[in-house]
Write an enzyme that holds these catalytic residues in place. Structure first.
Site, PDB file in Angstrom:
ATOM      1  N   ASN A  34       0.841  -1.213   0.000  1.00  0.00           N
ATOM      2  CA  ASN A  34       0.000   0.000   0.000  1.00  0.00           C
ATOM      3  C   ASN A  34       0.875   1.262   0.000  1.00  0.00           C
ATOM      4  OD1 ASN A  34       0.657  -0.855   2.681  1.00  0.00           O
ATOM      5  ND2 ASN A  34      -0.926   0.444   3.535  1.00  0.00           N
ATOM      6  N   GLU A  36       0.402   5.373   0.574  1.00  0.00           N
ATOM      7  CA  GLU A  36      -0.505   6.457   0.983  1.00  0.00           C
ATOM      8  C   GLU A  36       0.068   7.811   0.577  1.00  0.00           C
ATOM      9  OE1 GLU A  36      -1.003   5.864   5.191  1.00  0.00           O
ATOM     10  OE2 GLU A  36      -2.091   3.980   4.904  1.00  0.00           O
ATOM     11  N   HIS A  45      -3.975   0.606  -2.833  1.00  0.00           N
ATOM     12  CA  HIS A  45      -3.974  -0.586  -1.998  1.00  0.00           C
ATOM     13  C   HIS A  45      -2.924  -1.557  -2.529  1.00  0.00           C
ATOM     14  CE1 HIS A  45      -8.230   0.083  -0.166  1.00  0.00           C
ATOM     15  NE2 HIS A  45      -7.463   1.155  -0.110  1.00  0.00           N
ATOM     16  N   GLU A  47      -3.062  -4.550  -3.310  1.00  0.00           N
ATOM     17  CA  GLU A  47      -3.566  -5.360  -4.414  1.00  0.00           C
ATOM     18  C   GLU A  47      -3.425  -4.598  -5.732  1.00  0.00           C
ATOM     19  OE1 GLU A  47      -4.926  -4.647  -1.544  1.00  0.00           O
ATOM     20  OE2 GLU A  47      -6.094  -6.321  -0.752  1.00  0.00           O
ATOM     21  N   CYS A  74     -10.266  -5.513   0.667  1.00  0.00           N
ATOM     22  CA  CYS A  74     -11.498  -4.739   0.883  1.00  0.00           C
ATOM     23  C   CYS A  74     -12.422  -4.876  -0.336  1.00  0.00           C
ATOM     24  CB  CYS A  74     -11.149  -3.275   1.123  1.00  0.00           C
ATOM     25  SG  CYS A  74     -10.616  -2.400  -0.353  1.00  0.00           S
ATOM     26  N   CYS A  77     -11.055  -3.470  -3.627  1.00  0.00           N
ATOM     27  CA  CYS A  77     -10.073  -4.316  -4.319  1.00  0.00           C
ATOM     28  C   CYS A  77     -10.740  -5.525  -4.964  1.00  0.00           C
ATOM     29  CB  CYS A  77      -8.984  -4.788  -3.359  1.00  0.00           C
ATOM     30  SG  CYS A  77      -7.842  -3.462  -2.962  1.00  0.00           S
TER      31      CYS A  77
HETATM   32  N1  THU Z   1      -5.354  -1.366   2.400  1.00  0.00           N
HETATM   33  C1  THU Z   1      -4.854  -2.185   1.426  1.00  0.00           C
HETATM   34  O1  THU Z   1      -3.704  -2.043   0.989  1.00  0.00           O
HETATM   35  N2  THU Z   1      -5.683  -3.144   0.901  1.00  0.00           N
HETATM   36  C2  THU Z   1      -6.981  -3.311   1.283  1.00  0.00           C
HETATM   37  O2  THU Z   1      -7.733  -4.014   0.620  1.00  0.00           O
HETATM   38  C3  THU Z   1      -7.476  -2.613   2.473  1.00  0.00           C
HETATM   39  C4  THU Z   1      -6.678  -1.455   2.938  1.00  0.00           C
HETATM   40  C5  THU Z   1      -4.481  -0.275   2.907  1.00  0.00           C
HETATM   41  C6  THU Z   1      -4.986   1.111   2.565  1.00  0.00           C
HETATM   42  C7  THU Z   1      -4.370   1.958   3.655  1.00  0.00           C
HETATM   43  O3  THU Z   1      -3.066   2.330   3.270  1.00  0.00           O
HETATM   44  C8  THU Z   1      -4.276   1.002   4.849  1.00  0.00           C
HETATM   45  O4  THU Z   1      -4.439  -0.307   4.321  1.00  0.00           O
HETATM   46  C9  THU Z   1      -5.311   1.249   5.924  1.00  0.00           C
HETATM   47  O5  THU Z   1      -6.574   1.285   5.384  1.00  0.00           O
HETATM   48 ZN    ZN Z   2      -8.431  -2.656  -1.014  1.00  0.00          ZN
END
Ligand code: THU
Ligand code: ZN
Length: 187
Positions: A34, A36, A45, A47, A74, A77
């Protein structure tokens, strides 16, 4: 490998590290994590990052068969992968191993990814930033809007990091070219 990619996570807002590894029919593995940004709505994300890694490096006829993720993907994704990932894939997280079609039985727009990604190949041995931006723009995945976008970030060592527009059937979560170029800068 999953843990190595999880450790590359750039998560200054949440401090929550996620890793993902896509496995393909040709036996290759493409990892992601991930990322940000200050504008958190542009967050990638893990994925999506692994999917970008796959797109950038895949060969003709290559498609994802499974994805390992350090946490359950999530809903966003699940939609992203079922729209863009091609045929159904196994999703492995914790002790679970579940088909994507079971995690998201009724994806919006169905599963249409295989139509256009299987033969996609990206040549990234270009040294002219303008030419590369044009080239990346032409790779845009834009079945519905036909909107094209390309972006190239050049770093001080003269390396080029490109991105294009990746459209999802449901529009969100699509990936804009700048965010994809940033992803390639960090990958
Ligand atoms: N996150 C992912 O990388 N994949 C997901 O499917 C759920 C959330 C990341 C996004 C953010 O950087 C952190 O997890 C907290 O939400
Ligand atoms: Zn996601």
């Amino acid at each position: 490998m999953l843990e190595d990619f999880r450790n590359k996570s750039i998560a200054p807002k949440s401090n929550y590290k996620v890793g993902a590894v896509i496995h393909t029919n040709l036996g290759n593995k493409y990892g992601g994590f991930n990322i940000e940004f200050d504008k958190i709505e542009h967050t990638l994300h893990a994925e999506q990052t692994s999917y970008i890694n796959f797109l950038m490096n895949k060969s003709v006829g290559e498609y994802p068969t499974s994805i390992d993720v350090s946490a359950a993907p999530c809903g966003h994704c699940r939609q992203f992968l079922s729209s863009l990932g091609g045929s159904d894939m196994l999703v492995n997280f914790g002790d679970d191993s579940v088909l994507l079609s079971e995690l998201l039985p009724h994806p919006f727009g169905g599963c249409s990814g295989d139509v256009f990604i299987e033969d996609m190949v990206i040549d990234f041995n270009m040294d002219d930033p303008i030419e590369y931006t044009d080239y990346m723009m032409g790779k845009s995945i834009n079945k519905f809007t036909k909107f094209k976008g390309g972006c190239v970030i050049e770093t001080y060592d003269e390396t080029l990091h490109g991105g294009f527009f990746i459209e999802n059937d449901a529009f969100n979560p699509s990936i804009n070219p700048v965010v994809m170029a940033m992803c390639n800068l960090y990958l």
